[in-house]
Write a protein that holds these residues in place. Structure first.
Motif, PDB file in Angstrom:
ATOM      1  N   ILE A   1       0.848  -1.183   0.000  1.00  0.00           N
ATOM      2  CA  ILE A   1       0.000   0.000   0.000  1.00  0.00           C
ATOM      3  C   ILE A   1       0.890   1.242   0.000  1.00  0.00           C
ATOM      4  O   ILE A   1       1.870   1.327   0.731  1.00  0.00           O
ATOM      5  CB  ILE A   1      -0.978  -0.012   1.191  1.00  0.00           C
ATOM      6  CG1 ILE A   1      -2.010   1.107   1.043  1.00  0.00           C
ATOM      7  CG2 ILE A   1      -0.249   0.046   2.520  1.00  0.00           C
ATOM      8  CD1 ILE A   1      -3.177   0.979   2.005  1.00  0.00           C
ATOM      9  N   GLY A   2       0.560   2.190  -0.875  1.00  0.00           N
ATOM     10  CA  GLY A   2       1.440   3.322  -1.100  1.00  0.00           C
ATOM     11  C   GLY A   2       1.255   4.461  -0.113  1.00  0.00           C
ATOM     12  O   GLY A   2       0.293   4.502   0.666  1.00  0.00           O
ATOM     13  N   PRO A   3       2.168   5.434  -0.159  1.00  0.00           N
ATOM     14  CA  PRO A   3       2.159   6.541   0.810  1.00  0.00           C
ATOM     15  C   PRO A   3       1.006   7.518   0.628  1.00  0.00           C
ATOM     16  O   PRO A   3       0.773   8.340   1.507  1.00  0.00           O
ATOM     17  CB  PRO A   3       3.504   7.233   0.552  1.00  0.00           C
ATOM     18  CG  PRO A   3       3.857   6.878  -0.852  1.00  0.00           C
ATOM     19  CD  PRO A   3       3.333   5.489  -1.057  1.00  0.00           C
TER      20      PRO A   3
ATOM     21  N   HIS B   1       4.457   6.008   4.981  1.00  0.00           N
ATOM     22  CA  HIS B   1       5.227   5.605   3.807  1.00  0.00           C
ATOM     23  C   HIS B   1       6.008   4.345   4.178  1.00  0.00           C
ATOM     24  O   HIS B   1       7.155   4.416   4.640  1.00  0.00           O
ATOM     25  CB  HIS B   1       6.177   6.741   3.421  1.00  0.00           C
ATOM     26  CG  HIS B   1       6.760   6.660   2.053  1.00  0.00           C
ATOM     27  ND1 HIS B   1       7.247   5.497   1.522  1.00  0.00           N
ATOM     28  CD2 HIS B   1       6.955   7.620   1.103  1.00  0.00           C
ATOM     29  CE1 HIS B   1       7.722   5.730   0.311  1.00  0.00           C
ATOM     30  NE2 HIS B   1       7.546   7.010   0.022  1.00  0.00           N
ATOM     31  N   LEU B   2       5.368   3.173   3.991  1.00  0.00           N
ATOM     32  CA  LEU B   2       6.004   1.913   4.393  1.00  0.00           C
ATOM     33  C   LEU B   2       7.349   1.671   3.710  1.00  0.00           C
ATOM     34  O   LEU B   2       8.323   1.298   4.383  1.00  0.00           O
ATOM     35  CB  LEU B   2       5.064   0.740   4.104  1.00  0.00           C
ATOM     36  CG  LEU B   2       4.056   0.316   5.171  1.00  0.00           C
ATOM     37  CD1 LEU B   2       3.297  -0.916   4.689  1.00  0.00           C
ATOM     38  CD2 LEU B   2       4.742   0.019   6.495  1.00  0.00           C
TER      39      LEU B   2
ATOM     40  N   ASN C   1      10.603  -1.253  -4.684  1.00  0.00           N
ATOM     41  CA  ASN C   1       9.560  -0.275  -4.368  1.00  0.00           C
ATOM     42  C   ASN C   1      10.133   1.039  -3.843  1.00  0.00           C
ATOM     43  O   ASN C   1      10.761   1.092  -2.791  1.00  0.00           O
ATOM     44  CB  ASN C   1       8.616  -0.891  -3.326  1.00  0.00           C
ATOM     45  CG  ASN C   1       7.366  -0.073  -3.099  1.00  0.00           C
ATOM     46  OD1 ASN C   1       7.304   1.106  -3.401  1.00  0.00           O
ATOM     47  ND2 ASN C   1       6.355  -0.713  -2.544  1.00  0.00           N
ATOM     48  N   ASP C   2       9.879   2.111  -4.600  1.00  0.00           N
ATOM     49  CA  ASP C   2      10.333   3.443  -4.204  1.00  0.00           C
ATOM     50  C   ASP C   2       9.189   4.323  -3.717  1.00  0.00           C
ATOM     51  O   ASP C   2       9.357   5.523  -3.529  1.00  0.00           O
ATOM     52  CB  ASP C   2      11.053   4.121  -5.374  1.00  0.00           C
ATOM     53  CG  ASP C   2      10.162   4.248  -6.610  1.00  0.00           C
ATOM     54  OD1 ASP C   2       8.968   3.860  -6.542  1.00  0.00           O
ATOM     55  OD2 ASP C   2      10.661   4.730  -7.650  1.00  0.00           O
ATOM     56  N   GLY C   3       8.006   3.732  -3.539  1.00  0.00           N
ATOM     57  CA  GLY C   3       6.853   4.494  -3.068  1.00  0.00           C
ATOM     58  C   GLY C   3       6.067   5.163  -4.166  1.00  0.00           C
ATOM     59  O   GLY C   3       5.082   5.852  -3.874  1.00  0.00           O
ATOM     60  N   SER C   4       6.435   4.978  -5.409  1.00  0.00           N
ATOM     61  CA  SER C   4       5.702   5.585  -6.519  1.00  0.00           C
ATOM     62  C   SER C   4       4.416   4.800  -6.789  1.00  0.00           C
ATOM     63  O   SER C   4       4.267   3.649  -6.364  1.00  0.00           O
ATOM     64  CB  SER C   4       6.582   5.648  -7.766  1.00  0.00           C
ATOM     65  OG  SER C   4       7.017   4.358  -8.134  1.00  0.00           O
TER      66      SER C   4
END
Length: 272
Positions: free
Chosen positions: A178-180, A215-216, A234-237
């Motif tokens: 799940i994203g930020p 932001h996991l 995963n860079d949070g995008s």
């Protein structure tokens, strides 16, 4: 073992793992010849605890083994920090949120549907590990426990606990989660991270009503960096967000009744 081709949208980590280390993260797509689960689970579900038909789950797990050429070992995940050490005879269902192995042909496997999968590999190819990092496990130290386990395991164990935490080079890959922009949490979640690590505050954005967006992947990268472990994936995008792409990924927050994906890492059998 004859292998099935991977579905085109399964994620194969692009990371500098050594020869002989293999890894993959599934999506909702089924391999050729494998029937999807019925609604509301839908697609490729690997979890046997979500109400899906047992025969569908068994078929999917067999298809995953056929795709990887390894035996995935499924854990009973507890949102904790215990690391199970796997060998060729390790059973499914061990209560743990991470697994480590130095045995070839055995896949360390974690299931996710919004939580963050973290895969680890020793640079010398001696051992691999996988961790299930929801916010509770991440705050409690599941990444640190998995990293210490993979550094300790291998043909030349370190001489001391101190050297086990730093001497052996390890690389990491973060899978989809799940994203930020979607992971809204209460103040207790932020407090669980910032109490021990004030720098974690940078990974939270305020929301109305005292809530926060967490932001996991950034929280995981902070902890991996502190361990001296370079990280890919995963860079949070948005491309990595399970919640915003429920047709591609299983997402518990998008659909409370859903299946689970799996992230696997293993040592290829027969590789020197």
């Amino acid at each position: 073992m004859s292998r099935l081709p991977l579905p085109a949208d399964w994620l194969v980590p692009d990371w500098p793992a050594p020869p002989g280390v293999r890894a993959v993260c599934t999506t909702r797509s089924c391999p050729a010849g494998d029937a999807p689960s019925a609604a509301p689970w839908g697609g490729f579900n690997l979890a046997d605890h979500v109400g899906d038909a047992p025969q569908a789950v068994a078929s999917h797990r067999a298809a995953l083994a056929a795709c990887t050429g390894a035996r995935p070992v499924f854990l009973k995940q507890m949102h904790g920090c215990h690391v199970a050490e796997l060998d060729a005879y390790a059973p499914d269902g061990q209560p743990a949120d991470a697994a480590v192995t130095a045995s070839s042909g055995v896949a360390c496997t974690v299931m996710v549907a919004d939580c963050l999968p973290v895969l680890l590999a020793r640079a010398d190819g001696a051992a691999v590990a996988a961790a299930h990092a929801g916010w509770r496990g991440l705050a409690g130290g599941v990444i640190e426990a998995a990293a210490q386990a993979v550094r300790r395991l291998g043909p030349h164990p370190p001489a001391s606990a101190a050297s086990a935490t730093s001497a052996v080079e390890v690389v990491a890959w973060l899978g989809p989660c799940i994203g930020p922009d979607a992971f809204e949490v209460g103040p207790e979640v932020r407090a669980a991270f910032t109490a021990a690590r004030p720098e974690a505050a940078a990974c939270f954005s305020p929301r109305p009503g005292g809530k926060w967006l967490a932001h996991l992947p950034a929280l995981a990268r902070q902890r991996l960096a502190a361990l001296g472990i370079p990280t890919w994936g995963n860079d949070g995008s948005p491309a990595w967000c399970t919640f915003s792409q429920p047709q591609l990924f299983h997402s518990y927050r998008a659909r409370p009744v859903t299946g689970r994906m799996a992230a696997c890492v293993w040592l290829q059998a027969g590789h020197p």
